[in-house]
Design an enzyme around this catalytic site. Sequence first.
Site, PDB file in Angstrom:
ATOM      1  N   ASP A  47       0.829  -1.214   0.000  1.00  0.00           N
ATOM      2  CA  ASP A  47       0.000   0.000   0.000  1.00  0.00           C
ATOM      3  C   ASP A  47       0.860   1.260   0.000  1.00  0.00           C
ATOM      4  O   ASP A  47       0.463   2.279  -0.559  1.00  0.00           O
ATOM      5  CB  ASP A  47      -0.984  -0.003   1.177  1.00  0.00           C
ATOM      6  N   GLU A  88       0.186  10.787   5.417  1.00  0.00           N
ATOM      7  CA  GLU A  88       0.031   9.349   5.263  1.00  0.00           C
ATOM      8  C   GLU A  88       1.351   8.673   4.905  1.00  0.00           C
ATOM      9  O   GLU A  88       1.676   7.604   5.434  1.00  0.00           O
ATOM     10  CB  GLU A  88      -1.018   9.084   4.190  1.00  0.00           C
ATOM     11  N   GLU A 141     -11.190   6.113  -2.545  1.00  0.00           N
ATOM     12  CA  GLU A 141     -11.233   6.546  -1.141  1.00  0.00           C
ATOM     13  C   GLU A 141     -12.379   5.871  -0.384  1.00  0.00           C
ATOM     14  O   GLU A 141     -12.224   5.447   0.767  1.00  0.00           O
ATOM     15  CB  GLU A 141     -11.389   8.073  -1.065  1.00  0.00           C
ATOM     16  N   GLU A 211      -9.521  -3.050  -6.373  1.00  0.00           N
ATOM     17  CA  GLU A 211      -9.485  -3.101  -4.901  1.00  0.00           C
ATOM     18  C   GLU A 211      -9.613  -4.546  -4.410  1.00  0.00           C
ATOM     19  O   GLU A 211      -8.905  -4.956  -3.489  1.00  0.00           O
ATOM     20  CB  GLU A 211     -10.582  -2.217  -4.287  1.00  0.00           C
TER      21      GLU A 211
HETATM   22  C1  LIG Z   1      -5.255   0.190  -2.639  1.00  0.00           C
HETATM   23  C2  LIG Z   1      -5.700   1.417  -1.920  1.00  0.00           C
HETATM   24  N1  LIG Z   1      -6.886   1.946  -2.171  1.00  0.00           N
HETATM   25  C3  LIG Z   1      -7.292   3.067  -1.526  1.00  0.00           C
HETATM   26  C4  LIG Z   1      -6.483   3.686  -0.609  1.00  0.00           C
HETATM   27  C5  LIG Z   1      -6.967   4.890   0.128  1.00  0.00           C
HETATM   28  N2  LIG Z   1      -6.432   6.112  -0.353  1.00  0.00           N
HETATM   29  C6  LIG Z   1      -5.332   6.668   0.175  1.00  0.00           C
HETATM   30  O1  LIG Z   1      -4.659   6.242   1.058  1.00  0.00           O
HETATM   31  C7  LIG Z   1      -5.224   3.098  -0.362  1.00  0.00           C
HETATM   32  N3  LIG Z   1      -4.371   3.605   0.541  1.00  0.00           N
HETATM   33  N4  LIG Z   1      -4.873   1.959  -1.015  1.00  0.00           N
END
Ligand SMILES: Cc1ncc(CNC=O)c(N)n1
Length: 222
Positions: A47, A88, A141, A211
């Site tokens: 991530d 983040e 998001e 996702e």
């Molecule tokens: C794979 C994925 N999708 C959405 C997010 C959320 N957005 C930012 O952090 C994230 N971190 N990773």
Amino acid sequence: MENEGVIDTWLRKHRLLYVGATKHPFILSISDGTIDISSFKTWLGQDYIFVRAFVPFVASLIVKAWKESDDRSDMEVILGGMAALNDELEWFKKEAFKWGVQLSHPLLPHKPNQEYCRFLESLMSVEANYTVAITAFWAIEAVYQESFALCLGDESRTPPELKETCQRWGSEAFAKYCCSLKHIANRRLKQASDDELKKAEVALLTVLEHEVEFWNMSRSGS
Ligand SMILES: Cc1ncc(CNC=O)c(N)n1
């Protein structure tokens, strides 16, 4: 009273896929406390790579909002999201150190992550449409918001050492921010051409699929 927006219509239409992305076994294993820590570490490292690619995507949206939006507050909402990404990235480094995850050299994106990042890149081009890109942005998001909020519910048994992670995306503040993005997307979609609508719906589905693959990858460690 406002009518139901386009996004809710689409979410109803594609409910199974949406639920697949927001209530994935990886997330359920956090919320029931059965998560395998090695999966969590895989997710964390991957991530971090994703979020690094997400920053230029959000930057491209700021450019599009500045050029194309009929509402000045769009750019401010997106800029707020960008500012949060700055924190983040620092958080990822701190968290990786805590878990002994190496974020530098040997860390390479796994295939599903690469493919997701490539999709982001396609939305970053100057030709990519603002309405389509903002719809994808909301979806990216919203999946994290809804997923991690589940891990903070009263019935959840999220391990205490993972609570902070869940709080990042499951918080009320992040939910409000997602709501603002949804508002922007719905406003644009209401005025969109048929072609834009079609493309935005496909972009939403593509995000949901990526996702699901991202969670699958985290779970299996491959
Ligand atoms: C794979 C994925 N999708 C959405 C997010 C959320 N957005 C930012 O952090 C994230 N971190 N990773």
